[in-house]
Motif scaffolding. Structure first.
Motif, short mmCIF file in Angstrom:
data_model
loop_
_atom_site.label_atom_id
_atom_site.label_comp_id
_atom_site.label_asym_id
_atom_site.label_seq_id
_atom_site.Cartn_x
_atom_site.Cartn_y
_atom_site.Cartn_z
N ARG A 47 -0.30 -17.51 13.96
CA ARG A 47 -0.95 -18.82 13.93
C ARG A 47 -1.25 -19.33 15.33
N GLU A 48 -0.29 -19.15 16.24
CA GLU A 48 -0.44 -19.66 17.60
C GLU A 48 -1.33 -18.78 18.47
N ASN A 49 -1.23 -17.46 18.30
CA ASN A 49 -1.87 -16.54 19.23
C ASN A 49 -2.93 -15.64 18.62
N GLY A 50 -3.06 -15.66 17.30
CA GLY A 50 -3.98 -14.76 16.63
C GLY A 50 -3.38 -13.37 16.48
N GLN A 51 -4.07 -12.54 15.73
CA GLN A 51 -3.63 -11.16 15.51
C GLN A 51 -4.14 -10.30 16.66
N LYS A 52 -3.25 -9.82 17.50
CA LYS A 52 -3.64 -9.07 18.68
C LYS A 52 -3.17 -7.62 18.67
N ASP A 53 -2.06 -7.34 18.00
CA ASP A 53 -1.54 -5.98 17.97
C ASP A 53 -2.33 -5.13 16.97
N PRO A 54 -2.64 -3.90 17.34
CA PRO A 54 -3.44 -3.07 16.41
C PRO A 54 -2.64 -2.68 15.18
N ILE A 55 -3.36 -2.53 14.10
CA ILE A 55 -2.81 -1.96 12.88
C ILE A 55 -3.28 -0.51 12.87
N LEU A 56 -2.34 0.41 12.83
CA LEU A 56 -2.68 1.82 12.94
C LEU A 56 -2.95 2.42 11.56
N LEU A 57 -4.16 2.94 11.40
CA LEU A 57 -4.60 3.52 10.14
C LEU A 57 -4.66 5.03 10.30
N GLY A 58 -4.01 5.75 9.41
CA GLY A 58 -3.96 7.20 9.50
C GLY A 58 -5.16 7.86 8.87
N ASP A 59 -5.48 9.04 9.37
CA ASP A 59 -6.57 9.81 8.78
C ASP A 59 -6.18 10.40 7.43
N GLU A 65 1.18 1.88 10.82
CA GLU A 65 1.92 0.80 11.46
C GLU A 65 1.16 -0.50 11.27
N GLY A 66 1.87 -1.56 10.92
CA GLY A 66 1.25 -2.87 10.77
C GLY A 66 1.41 -3.49 9.39
N HIS A 67 2.33 -2.95 8.59
CA HIS A 67 2.53 -3.47 7.23
C HIS A 67 2.87 -4.96 7.22
N HIS A 68 3.74 -5.38 8.14
CA HIS A 68 4.12 -6.80 8.19
C HIS A 68 2.92 -7.66 8.57
N ARG A 69 2.13 -7.21 9.52
CA ARG A 69 0.95 -7.98 9.94
C ARG A 69 -0.06 -8.08 8.81
N ILE A 70 -0.23 -7.00 8.06
CA ILE A 70 -1.15 -7.04 6.91
C ILE A 70 -0.65 -8.05 5.89
N LEU A 71 0.65 -8.06 5.61
CA LEU A 71 1.23 -9.02 4.68
C LEU A 71 0.97 -10.44 5.14
N VAL A 72 1.22 -10.72 6.40
CA VAL A 72 1.03 -12.06 6.94
C VAL A 72 -0.45 -12.45 6.92
N LEU A 73 -1.31 -11.56 7.29
CA LEU A 73 -2.75 -11.86 7.33
C LEU A 73 -3.33 -12.03 5.94
N ARG A 74 -2.76 -11.34 4.98
CA ARG A 74 -3.23 -11.46 3.60
C ARG A 74 -2.94 -12.84 3.09
#
Length: 74
Positions: A47-59, A65-74
């Motif tokens: 909320r304060e800083n925006g989403q800055k860390d990458p969410i790593l998507l596998g081929d 990596e980034g499950h928690h961020r996806i949950l929060v952003l959802r």
């Protein structure tokens, strides 16, 4: 490294959770149960800083990596 910009909705439609063979619903339920305090801190940080860390998507079609961020952003 290639950078791909996707909406959270598109990530959820295109990729599966990296943990186990769960659905996103099961993954989110588990994360909320185990990591409630961390999620609250992450919510405030995004909320304060925006989403800055990458969410790593596998081929392999999984989120690596980034499950928690996806949950929060959802």
């Amino acid at each position: 490294m290639d950078v791909l910009v996707m909406s959270i909705e598109e990530v959820l439609r295109t990729y599966t959770p990296g943990s186990y063979d769960w659905s996103w619903e099961e993954e989110f339920n588990d994360l909320e149960t185990r990591d409630f305090d961390y999620l609250q801190e992450l919510i405030e940080d995004i909320r304060e800083n925006g989403q800055k860390d990458p969410i790593l998507l596998g081929d392999d079609g999984r989120v690596w990596e980034g499950h928690h961020r996806i949950l929060v952003l959802r």
